[in-house]
Design an enzyme around this catalytic site. Structure first.
Site, PDB file in Angstrom:
ATOM      1  N   LYS A  76      26.886 -33.655 -19.369  1.00 30.64           N
ATOM      2  CA  LYS A  76      26.592 -32.661 -20.641  1.00 30.64           C
ATOM      3  C   LYS A  76      26.306 -31.344 -19.918  1.00 30.64           C
ATOM      4  O   LYS A  76      26.547 -30.718 -19.135  1.00 30.64           O
ATOM      5  CB  LYS A  76      25.578 -33.375 -21.422  1.00 30.64           C
TER       6      LYS A  76
HETATM    7  C1  PLP Z   1      26.812 -39.574 -23.639  1.00 32.42           C
HETATM    8  C2  PLP Z   1      26.850 -39.107 -24.871  1.00 32.42           C
HETATM    9  C3  PLP Z   1      25.901 -39.919 -25.614  1.00 32.42           C
HETATM   10  C4  PLP Z   1      24.277 -40.914 -24.328  1.00 32.42           C
HETATM   11  O1  PLP Z   1      23.781 -39.892 -23.918  1.00 32.42           O
HETATM   12  P1  PLP Z   1      23.176 -40.767 -23.024  1.00 32.42           P
HETATM   13  O2  PLP Z   1      22.115 -39.551 -22.626  1.00 32.42           O
HETATM   14  O3  PLP Z   1      24.025 -41.376 -21.571  1.00 32.42           O
HETATM   15  O4  PLP Z   1      22.213 -42.307 -23.080  1.00 32.42           O
HETATM   16  C5  PLP Z   1      25.840 -40.712 -26.619  1.00 32.42           C
HETATM   17  N1  PLP Z   1      27.010 -40.240 -27.365  1.00 32.42           N
HETATM   18  C6  PLP Z   1      27.713 -39.149 -26.892  1.00 32.42           C
HETATM   19  C7  PLP Z   1      29.213 -39.194 -27.743  1.00 32.42           C
HETATM   20  C8  PLP Z   1      27.833 -38.766 -25.726  1.00 32.42           C
HETATM   21  O5  PLP Z   1      29.258 -38.567 -25.273  1.00 32.42           O
END
Ligand code: PLP
Length: 387
Positions: A189
């Site tokens: 991210k």
């Molecule tokens: C990455 C992601 C999540 C989950 O995030 P984590 O931190 O890995 O639990 C939830 N929703 C979306 C749209 C994502 O891209």
């Protein structure tokens, strides 16, 4: 020619030093880095409260719980998202349904939402919570969704996992419109803590619920105790919470990363503009830009335009991977996953999300990308589409 990943974390010496300093400090977890990171994040996003958690999935789960989602509740989300956007409601024992996307923004369609709400109202099955997703970092139509929320009485949890640094109607995402916004700091991210997440809200009561839920539903605050304490050691469990805490090591990394958010956002924006420009002539549908919002550009997802090329997505994907380009696909619609078809969903239920999925490819985009790397992607894409 080197391999180019679709995304890549951006770790500097400062990041490493801040984690090392925390390792040498008194607290590895439940220390001062957490509150410092939370307040830095809240300031940057112009929001009153931010509650750091172990990951965004945990954040979505406790955001649902804080709104009272449970057995018998209905939660709606976008099918064009990662599994967690829907799973969080199932963890609470709620029923999940989806609202199809707008093919131009790839976010939940406000028109489809309005139609589905009207139908649900007639049948007496309105949702308690709607979870719109800022797909690829493009903020969804939160003002319109807020108007519908006020009219039909549901609450909004914005899945802003892709949207750190994005803005909507001149304010950072996570500050207005939604009851809570959830951000992810997973390694791919925009800002990372390896694993991690944060929930923002303007509502003090919700913020306190989130703090309790992330740590066993437990309080030591003398003002909150329901029974006169036997001594200063007393803690009370007041609801069933979890261990969804972020560590101080992660918060230190997050704080250090957050300082570079404006600069990382600027480079994502510049790479996205350059793709917009250089890919305009190819048989592709490019991501949409809108004047009232700025995308965080977590992903740069293009669609193969079947009307202008006979190359399929599978052909183009294989050709690009063969040329060392780390393309990816976001997302397989949640409702066609076997777990969800077992709940009764079918292919064809949300045709816009399915059509988008059938044509989508995410191209490499990350701040430290070079012009030469981006040119390599553009040239490879041109070749993959032409024969
Ligand atoms: C990455 C992601 C999540 C989950 O995030 P984590 O931190 O890995 O639990 C939830 N929703 C979306 C749209 C994502 O891209």
């Amino acid at each position: 020619m080197s391999n180019i990943p679709y995304s890549c974390q951006n770790i500097t010496d400062d990041d490493i030093e801040s984690v090392v300093a925390t390792l040498r400090s008194e607290y590895l977890t439940q220390g001062p880095s957490i509150a410092a990171f939370e307040s830095a994040f809240a300031d940057r996003h112009q929001v009153k409260f931010a509650v750091a958690v172990s990951n965004a999935t945990a954040g979505l789960h406790i955001a649902c719980l804080a709104l009272g989602v449970g057995k018998g509740s209905r939660v709606w989300t976008s099918p064009n998202s990662f599994l967690a956007s829907a799973n969080c409601a199932l963890y609470c024992g709620a029923t999940v349904d989806f609202v199809d996307i707008d093919p131009t923004t790839r976010n939940m369609s406000v028109q489809a939402l309005a139609r589905k709400l009207e139908e649900a109202k007639r049948q007496g099955c309105l949702p308690q919570v709607v979870i719109p997703v800022d797909f690829s970092g493009l903020p969804c139509d939160l003002r319109e969704i807020r108007m519908l929320a006020d009219r039909y009485g549901f609450r909004i949890i914005e899945d802003a996992s892709h949207a750190t640094g994005a803005s909507y109607l001149d304010k950072p995402v996570g500050s207005d419109w939604a009851d809570m916004s959830v951000f992810s700091f997973h390694a791919v991210k925009i800002v990372t803590t390896a694993e991690g997440g944060i929930v923002t809200t303007q509502d003090a009561k919700l913020a306190r619920q989130l703090q309790l839920l992330r740590s066993h539903g437990m309080t030591r605050d003398p003002g909150e105790l329901t029974v006169a304490p036997e001594g200063p050691w007393v803690y009370e469990q007041q609801l069933l919470g979890f261990n969804y805490r972020m560590t101080d090591l992660q918060a230190a990394l997050g704080q250090s990363q957050l300082k570079r958010l404006p600069e990382m956002h600027r480079s994502r924006l510049a790479w996205a503009r350059r793709y917009d420009d250089k890919l305009a002539q190819l048989p592709l549908v490019l991501p949409m830009s809108l004047p009232d919002r700025v995308s965080a550009h977590h992903l740069y997802a293009v669609e193969i335009d079947g009307e202008r090329t006979d190359r399929s997505r599978a052909d183009v994907f294989a050709a690009l991977r063969g040329m060392g380009i780390g393309v990816n696909v976001h997302y397989i619609p949640i409702h066609i996953q076997p777990y969800y078809t077992a709940l009764g969903f079918r292919r064809g239920d949300f045709p816009a999300a399915e059509r988008y999925y059938g044509r989508a490819i995410s191209l490499p985009l990350f701040p430290a990308m070079t012009e030469a790397q981006q040119d390599q992607v553009i040239t490879a894409l041109g070749q993959a589409l032409s024969h």
